[in-house]
Design a protein around this motif. Structure first.
Motif, PDB file in Angstrom:
ATOM      1  N   ARG A 154      39.468  38.236  16.674  1.00  0.00           N
ATOM      2  CA  ARG A 154      39.063  39.641  16.739  1.00  0.00           C
ATOM      3  C   ARG A 154      37.684  39.757  17.363  1.00  0.00           C
ATOM      4  O   ARG A 154      36.864  38.860  17.243  1.00  0.00           O
ATOM      5  CB  ARG A 154      39.003  40.244  15.332  1.00  0.00           C
ATOM      6  CG  ARG A 154      40.352  40.434  14.706  1.00  0.00           C
ATOM      7  CD  ARG A 154      40.174  41.212  13.410  1.00  0.00           C
ATOM      8  NE  ARG A 154      41.446  41.444  12.775  1.00  0.00           N
ATOM      9  CZ  ARG A 154      42.035  40.574  11.958  1.00  0.00           C
ATOM     10  NH1 ARG A 154      41.458  39.417  11.720  1.00  0.00           N
ATOM     11  NH2 ARG A 154      43.186  40.858  11.414  1.00  0.00           N
ATOM     12  N   TYR A 155      37.481  40.913  17.994  1.00  0.00           N
ATOM     13  CA  TYR A 155      36.161  41.183  18.540  1.00  0.00           C
ATOM     14  C   TYR A 155      35.216  41.576  17.427  1.00  0.00           C
ATOM     15  O   TYR A 155      35.608  42.243  16.472  1.00  0.00           O
ATOM     16  CB  TYR A 155      36.223  42.338  19.541  1.00  0.00           C
ATOM     17  CG  TYR A 155      36.980  42.011  20.789  1.00  0.00           C
ATOM     18  CD1 TYR A 155      36.468  41.086  21.706  1.00  0.00           C
ATOM     19  CD2 TYR A 155      38.181  42.624  21.070  1.00  0.00           C
ATOM     20  CE1 TYR A 155      37.159  40.794  22.850  1.00  0.00           C
ATOM     21  CE2 TYR A 155      38.877  42.337  22.226  1.00  0.00           C
ATOM     22  CZ  TYR A 155      38.362  41.415  23.118  1.00  0.00           C
ATOM     23  OH  TYR A 155      39.037  41.117  24.243  1.00  0.00           O
ATOM     24  N   THR A 156      33.990  41.178  17.549  1.00  0.00           N
ATOM     25  CA  THR A 156      32.985  41.719  16.644  1.00  0.00           C
ATOM     26  C   THR A 156      32.681  43.148  17.071  1.00  0.00           C
ATOM     27  O   THR A 156      33.139  43.611  18.115  1.00  0.00           O
ATOM     28  CB  THR A 156      31.701  40.886  16.702  1.00  0.00           C
ATOM     29  OG1 THR A 156      31.314  40.787  18.073  1.00  0.00           O
ATOM     30  CG2 THR A 156      31.904  39.495  16.155  1.00  0.00           C
ATOM     31  N   LYS A 157      31.875  43.830  16.274  1.00  0.00           N
ATOM     32  CA  LYS A 157      31.615  45.253  16.560  1.00  0.00           C
ATOM     33  C   LYS A 157      31.039  45.461  17.950  1.00  0.00           C
ATOM     34  O   LYS A 157      31.345  46.420  18.626  1.00  0.00           O
ATOM     35  CB  LYS A 157      30.650  45.805  15.500  1.00  0.00           C
ATOM     36  CG  LYS A 157      31.382  46.173  14.228  1.00  0.00           C
ATOM     37  CD  LYS A 157      30.676  47.314  13.500  1.00  0.00           C
ATOM     38  CE  LYS A 157      31.440  47.707  12.261  1.00  0.00           C
ATOM     39  NZ  LYS A 157      30.915  47.053  11.054  1.00  0.00           N
ATOM     40  N   THR A 158      30.195  44.514  18.345  1.00  0.00           N
ATOM     41  CA  THR A 158      29.574  44.677  19.649  1.00  0.00           C
ATOM     42  C   THR A 158      30.538  44.332  20.770  1.00  0.00           C
ATOM     43  O   THR A 158      30.242  44.565  21.932  1.00  0.00           O
ATOM     44  CB  THR A 158      28.355  43.762  19.763  1.00  0.00           C
ATOM     45  OG1 THR A 158      28.805  42.436  19.499  1.00  0.00           O
ATOM     46  CG2 THR A 158      27.290  44.125  18.768  1.00  0.00           C
ATOM     47  N   LYS A 159      31.670  43.776  20.426  1.00  0.00           N
ATOM     48  CA  LYS A 159      32.673  43.340  21.402  1.00  0.00           C
ATOM     49  C   LYS A 159      32.146  42.219  22.302  1.00  0.00           C
ATOM     50  O   LYS A 159      32.677  41.951  23.366  1.00  0.00           O
ATOM     51  CB  LYS A 159      33.119  44.513  22.287  1.00  0.00           C
ATOM     52  CG  LYS A 159      33.891  45.559  21.525  1.00  0.00           C
ATOM     53  CD  LYS A 159      35.153  45.932  22.279  1.00  0.00           C
ATOM     54  CE  LYS A 159      36.096  46.690  21.362  1.00  0.00           C
ATOM     55  NZ  LYS A 159      37.398  46.904  21.917  1.00  0.00           N
ATOM     56  N   LYS A 160      31.025  41.608  21.872  1.00  0.00           N
ATOM     57  CA  LYS A 160      30.455  40.573  22.718  1.00  0.00           C
ATOM     58  C   LYS A 160      31.037  39.213  22.379  1.00  0.00           C
ATOM     59  O   LYS A 160      31.046  38.306  23.190  1.00  0.00           O
ATOM     60  CB  LYS A 160      28.938  40.544  22.569  1.00  0.00           C
ATOM     61  CG  LYS A 160      28.287  41.516  23.524  1.00  0.00           C
ATOM     62  CD  LYS A 160      26.796  41.453  23.421  1.00  0.00           C
ATOM     63  CE  LYS A 160      26.167  42.512  24.314  1.00  0.00           C
ATOM     64  NZ  LYS A 160      24.876  42.919  23.818  1.00  0.00           N
ATOM     65  N   SER A 161      31.463  39.038  21.159  1.00  0.00           N
ATOM     66  CA  SER A 161      32.019  37.738  20.794  1.00  0.00           C
ATOM     67  C   SER A 161      33.232  37.963  19.899  1.00  0.00           C
ATOM     68  O   SER A 161      33.563  39.093  19.547  1.00  0.00           O
ATOM     69  CB  SER A 161      30.972  36.906  20.054  1.00  0.00           C
ATOM     70  OG  SER A 161      30.565  37.605  18.908  1.00  0.00           O
ATOM     71  N   THR A 162      33.877  36.886  19.554  1.00  0.00           N
ATOM     72  CA  THR A 162      35.066  37.017  18.708  1.00  0.00           C
ATOM     73  C   THR A 162      34.912  36.152  17.469  1.00  0.00           C
ATOM     74  O   THR A 162      34.113  35.221  17.447  1.00  0.00           O
ATOM     75  CB  THR A 162      36.335  36.560  19.446  1.00  0.00           C
ATOM     76  OG1 THR A 162      36.162  35.200  19.821  1.00  0.00           O
ATOM     77  CG2 THR A 162      36.612  37.397  20.662  1.00  0.00           C
ATOM     78  N   TYR A 163      35.657  36.486  16.421  1.00  0.00           N
ATOM     79  CA  TYR A 163      35.745  35.616  15.264  1.00  0.00           C
ATOM     80  C   TYR A 163      37.205  35.485  14.880  1.00  0.00           C
ATOM     81  O   TYR A 163      38.052  36.273  15.316  1.00  0.00           O
ATOM     82  CB  TYR A 163      34.904  36.158  14.108  1.00  0.00           C
ATOM     83  CG  TYR A 163      35.367  37.482  13.570  1.00  0.00           C
ATOM     84  CD1 TYR A 163      34.980  38.671  14.184  1.00  0.00           C
ATOM     85  CD2 TYR A 163      36.184  37.548  12.447  1.00  0.00           C
ATOM     86  CE1 TYR A 163      35.400  39.883  13.696  1.00  0.00           C
ATOM     87  CE2 TYR A 163      36.615  38.761  11.953  1.00  0.00           C
ATOM     88  CZ  TYR A 163      36.224  39.935  12.585  1.00  0.00           C
ATOM     89  OH  TYR A 163      36.657  41.125  12.108  1.00  0.00           O
ATOM     90  N   THR A 164      37.487  34.480  14.067  1.00  0.00           N
ATOM     91  CA  THR A 164      38.881  34.138  13.838  1.00  0.00           C
ATOM     92  C   THR A 164      39.284  34.396  12.403  1.00  0.00           C
ATOM     93  O   THR A 164      38.536  34.098  11.478  1.00  0.00           O
ATOM     94  CB  THR A 164      39.102  32.645  14.152  1.00  0.00           C
ATOM     95  OG1 THR A 164      38.601  32.406  15.458  1.00  0.00           O
ATOM     96  CG2 THR A 164      40.570  32.296  14.112  1.00  0.00           C
TER      97      THR A 164
END
Lengths: 711, 327
Positions: free
Chosen positions: A431-441
């Protein structure tokens, strides 16, 4: 075959006929066309291959039947219509359209011949327009001209086929009855393909069958190990048998590139792609589904590469392989493929679509079958810039009922992992983090076998960790994850027993990037392939302890044997050096090591599932001590035998060497005088030179006289 | 014991040779100056200046007075070991590759490479007792093998010459008539270029190393294969212990193919094998390029290796080495 004349014979013949041979220009001599005097030209092979394609030379002609019968005045119009239909498919040769006319009535006869430039076009035209409805009364029947012969030969009366007496076949599963309970594997190195027994007790591989140029690209076992499939230019073949490897069946499919067995090894899917005649078109793809035992084509699929190039990974020149995924466990009941916005599910009774239509799913990007049940999971990514959430759904076949659905938000990617018994489905969601700059699983765990299919959401301790690898314990309830961003990631084990996810342990800072569970569960190899140069850690998950750490330098592949007793690690020819394989015991003891240059493949022969019931297995496991005694004794015997053999062999070698050296010493002695002469009589041979002699040398350094005066 | 690193050459080593007494070590390299060292402590004793190309091979006479070298400058030279003076130059039309003194040092065999249309050849020269009487004429010239001849040595009693090279065939020639007496059997022979050849002290057998990743031991009279040592790297250099039943093989990945992944990938170890059992005993690491040359001290108590990395490493064995049980 004409007699071959020697040059001498030719000269005498020439003299007899009064021909001056020196005046003959040999290159100007032409034989009449078609006459080769029985001498085979080197090019004949080539010609033969070409002629295969244009067998009778009429492969490019089709016959279209059921045309309307029209009078002369409408002839032109009908011809125009037919030409229009058929010139869309390919280039019709000049004067290639011929519609015979009945001379008495002046009407057409209701059929015509069309000649294309190539047989491929004719084939395509036949496929596309056979059954074409011109109007209600005129449905085209299209046939190849070459097939006329075949139709002519059909007898008018139907005769029942002769029933052949039953001949019992070979026991194709004979290898399972090996007295020592060994497993087989196949290796491919250089041009040789070889099947061997893994004789771990004798710490060596025992050859079974070897054949050079057995396959033209690769070999593959069928999923239950009955057959070994080879791939050739003309098609695929399967091999097997009780004592050796005989060819059991051939599957004609020119230029076949890829093959895939159904899980119950009833069917074989073959794939080829062909250069289009028009370079602007995409490659044409041909897929055949064969019945493995009879060799019959059950269904073929043809089309452009685009149609088969949707979704999935592990592609090969544009298609994702396997194109067809098999479902419904080992019964081979269903197979499916993903198309654009659809999942097409076929059953193997009719080889047609279930309910004659595909399941429509807008934008589906991935699907996978449960390994045991006729259930598949699909993934649909987010649509409309996040307005419509991504979702994972489970479908049951043949009812096509959606069993469960889960909507997911701000998803970047998703991967599905089925546990081998089909009890759990883990969906790894990035999923994207709120900033859409990175993802987490995160993970969504579906418990398939329970009522209403409950879903568990689960995250790693540090949810920002990148997940490098994920693997379910076969037949078990545990899974392992390699995660972390460090060069040395962590490995965690979790259990999902009792409906909740509990962490068993985390191993910190491991040199691992791949997980290999034993097929029986409990043991796992944490492997550091590629960048980690082949680090191996053999880990016992029951006891949560490391059994051994080892290294197979540069290892590229790891495979457990089907019983989970041994592991093979191999270095295939992606590297130039170190090619070959190692065989390890399950607990990480190196048993033996074989080096082979140009090593391409190592594959264990799979075993069919055990017939023992779980209760029976449990019982055996309980009384393991009783059973193992017998094998311990055998092991002991063999190890004694081995060390004895070894000793004997060494003694033999030693004795041989001594004998040889002594013989030489004799010669050497005999030649002593000669050698001395060569050295101007210098007597010493090297041997004598090295006797230690002590020589005392006294050297007078200085003499001086001093007169000592009396005081 | 810690190896002694001898840094005297600026280019890859090509050949190493001990004199008979085992107190001097001669080294050849792709730089133009063969060098002589004290075999005990690795101290440099002197150099032999005069060649104008890579020096491929050398040999020293039994009494350690005369040194012969073969060089890519299309010559072979005779040197006074003690003074370093050039005594004589044999000129050829192509690079000289291998040199070897006969028993008694009255003859020398020199091989030349195929070059500018010339085929490779084996030349036999008479070595005069007094360098002033030395003449350049060949006693015998042998031709026939395809490609480079990497090594040529004298057989027992100077009756034969044994040659091996790029065509992977070992040949035995008659030194009286110049006839080819024997070629090794194809099935058991090497599959790729033979890079090195080492005789036993009594000349009863010899060891060949090849790029086919194996070394083979042959009977020098009958040319029958006695042993094969299989390794996982191309073999560039071989040597036999005069004391124990050990052979040592050196080599490694081709210098041009050396990867940057891991130093172990190159296989630059010198590997020890049991001569009789053909089993690996151990290895000596150290070089960071392929090993091109190996030599045993005639007393069997030390050996030296020369690498593509330009170093000569001189190893004196620990006492434990002599306790390795042979069976």
């Amino acid at each position: 075959m004409a007699e071959v004349m020697s040059m001498e014979a030719i000269r005498t013949e020439a003299a007899r006929l009064n021909i001056d041979l020196s005046g003959v220009d040999w290159n100007s001599i032409c034989l009449p066309p078609g006459e080769d005097s029985g001498v085979r030209s080197d090019d004949d092979d080539l010609n033969e291959e070409d002629s295969l394609e244009f067998d009778a030379g009429f492969g490019n002609i089709i016959i279209v039947d059921n045309l309307p019968v029209v009078p002369r005045e409408k002839f032109e119009k009908l011809e125009g219509v037919v030409r229009k239909i058929y010139s869309q498919i390919g280039v019709i040769k000049e004067n290639g359209l011929w519609m015979p006319v009945d001379e008495d009535t002046g009407k057409t006869r209701g059929y015509c011949f069309i000649e294309y430039n190539t047989p491929q076009e004719a084939e395509l035209a036949k496929e596309k327009t056979n059954g074409y409805k011109l109007d209600r009364a005129h449905i085209f029947a299209v046939n190849m001209f070459d097939e006329i012969d075949k139709f002519m030969k059909v007898p008018d009366e139907w005769a029942p086929p002769e029933s052949r007496p039953y001949t019992p076949g070979e026991n194709l599963q004979h290898w399972l009855t090996d007295e020592k309970g060994r497993d087989q594997f196949v290796i491919r190195a250089g041009s040789d393909t070889e099947v061997l027994w893994n004789d771990a007790r004798q710490v060596k591989a025992d050859p079974v069958y070897k054949r050079p140029f057995w396959t033209e690209s690769f070999v593959q076992w069928s999923p239950l190990g009955t057959y070994l499939a080879t791939v050739h230019r003309q098609g695929a073949a399967v091999w097997g048998g009780a004592s050796t490897f005989n060819r059991l069946m051939r599957y004609a499919h020119p230029q076949v590139k890829l093959i895939d067995f159904s899980p119950g090894e009833k069917y074989l899917v073959t794939y080829s792609s062909h250069e289009p005649s028009n370079p602007r078109d995409t490659h044409r793809v041909v897929l055949n589904i064969f019945d493995v035992r009879t060799g019959k084509v059950m269904r073929d699929f043809k089309g452009s590469a685009d149609e088969f190039a949707i979704g999935g990974t592990g592609g090969f020149t544009g298609v994702s392989w396997p194109v067809f995924k098999w479902g419904g466990g080992k019964e081979d009941k269903y197979f499916a493929r993903m198309g654009k916005n659809v999942i097409s599910v076929y059953d193997t009774e009719s080889f047609g679509l279930i309910d004659k239509k595909s399941i429509k799913v807008e934008n589906v990007t991935d699907f996978s079958w449960s390994p045991t049940d006729p259930i598949f999971a699909i993934f649909v990514p987010e649509l409309g810039g996040g307005n419509q959430p991504a979702r994972v759904s489970l479908f049951q076949i043949p009812s096509k009922v959606e069993l469960r659905q889960k909507n997911l938000f701000s998803v970047s990617d998703c991967k599905m992992y089925w546990q081998s018994n089909g009890e759990y489905l883990a969906v790894k969601v990035d999923r994207y983090t709120k900033t859409k700059k990175s993802t987490y699983t995160g993970f969504e765990l579906f418990r398939i076998k329970e009522r209403d299919i409950p879903i568990e959401v689960f995250e790693l301790d540090n949810k920002n960790d990148k997940v490098i690898s994920f693997a379910w314990e076969p037949k078990g309830h545990r899974f392992a994850v390699i995660h972390g961003d460090n060069p040395r990631p962590d490995v965690s084990f979790y259990s999902v027993k009792g409906g909740k996810v509990s962490k068993l342990t985390t191993l910190k800072q491991k040199q691992a990037n791949a997980l290999f569970w034993s097929p029986t569960g409990r043991f796992i190899i944490l492997a550091g392939l590629k960048g980690f140069n082949g680090q191996l850690e053999f880990y016992n998950v029951d006891e949560l302890e490391t059994m051994a750490t080892a290294e197979h330098f540069m290892a590229t592949d790891i495979e457990w044997d089907p019983t989970g007793r041994y592991v093979a690690t191999s270095v295939t020819s992606v590297h130039e050096m170190e090619n070959g394989f190692n065989i390890w015991s399950f607990n990480g003891k190196l048993l033996y090591r074989i080096l082979k240059d140009h090593f391409f493949q190592f594959l264990w022969r799979p075993r069919p599932p055990s017939f023992l019931s779980p209760e029976k297995e449990e019982e055996i496991f309980k009384n393991l001590k009783k059973y193992s005694k017998k094998y311990d004794v055998q092991d002991q015997d063999i190890s004694v035998l081995l060390s004895e053999q070894d000793r004997e062999k060494r003694k033999q070698l030693k004795d041989d060497w001594e004998r040889w050296v002594n013989e030489w010493k004799r010669y050497h002695e005999q030649e002593k005088i000669d050698r001395q002469m060569l050295r101007d009589g210098e007597a010493s041979d090297v041997e004598e030179e090295y006797e230690a002699k002590e020589i005392e040398v006294e050297e007078l350094l200085d003499v001086s006289e001093e007169v000592i005066q009396d005081a | 014991m810690r190896p002694i690193l001898m840094k005297g050459h600026e280019r890859p080593l090509t050949f190493l040779k001990y004199n008979r007494d085992g107190d001097l070590l001669f080294s050849c390299a792709k730089d133009h100056t063969p060098t002589v060292w004290f075999a005990d402590n690795g101290e440099r004793l002197g150099t032999y200046r005069g060649h104008n190309g890579a020096v491929w091979c050398c040999d020293v006479s039994r009494d350690s007075t005369l040194l012969i070298t073969g060089s890519a400058d299309q010559s072979a030279k005779l040197w006074d070991v003690q003074t370093g003076k050039q005594l004589f130059t044999f000129n050829f039309d192509s690079p000289a590759r291998a040199v070897d003194f006969s028993v008694g040092d009255k003859l020398a065999v020199i091989t030349t490479d195929p070059f500018m249309g010339l085929t490779s050849a084996i030349h036999v020269k008479r070595i005069a007792a007094d360098p002033d009487d030395q003449i350049a004429d060949s006693v015998l010239v042998l031709k026939g093998p395809q490609g480079r001849i990497n090594r040529a040595v004298w057989g027992p009693l100077n009756k034969t010459i044994i040659s091996a090279g790029e065509d992977a065939v070992i040949r035995i020639w008659d030194t009286e008539t110049g006839k080819l007496l024997q070629e090794n059997e194809k099935e058991v022979g090497h599959k790729k270029t033979i890079t090195s050849l080492a005789k036993s002290t009594d000349c009863s057998h010899f060891l060949t190393g090849s790029l086919d990743k194996s070394a083979k031991l042959w009977d020098s009279r009958t040319l029958t294969l006695i042993k094969t040592y299989v390794t996982e790297r191309p073999v560039n250099a071989v040597a036999m212990s005069p004391l124990l039943n050990h052979v040592v093989l050196g080599g490694g990945q081709d210098a041009s193919a050396v990867t940057t992944t891991d130093h172990r990938a190159g296989k630059f170890e010198a590997k020890f094998y049991d001569k009789v059992l053909q089993e690996e005993i151990g290895g000596v690491k150290g070089h960071f390029g392929p090993i091109n040359a190996l030599a045993f001290n005639p007393d069997g108590k030390s050996f030296s290796s020369g690498g593509e990395d330009g170093y000569v490493r001189l190893h004196h064995f620990d006492p434990d080495y002599f306790k390795i049980p042979s069976i």
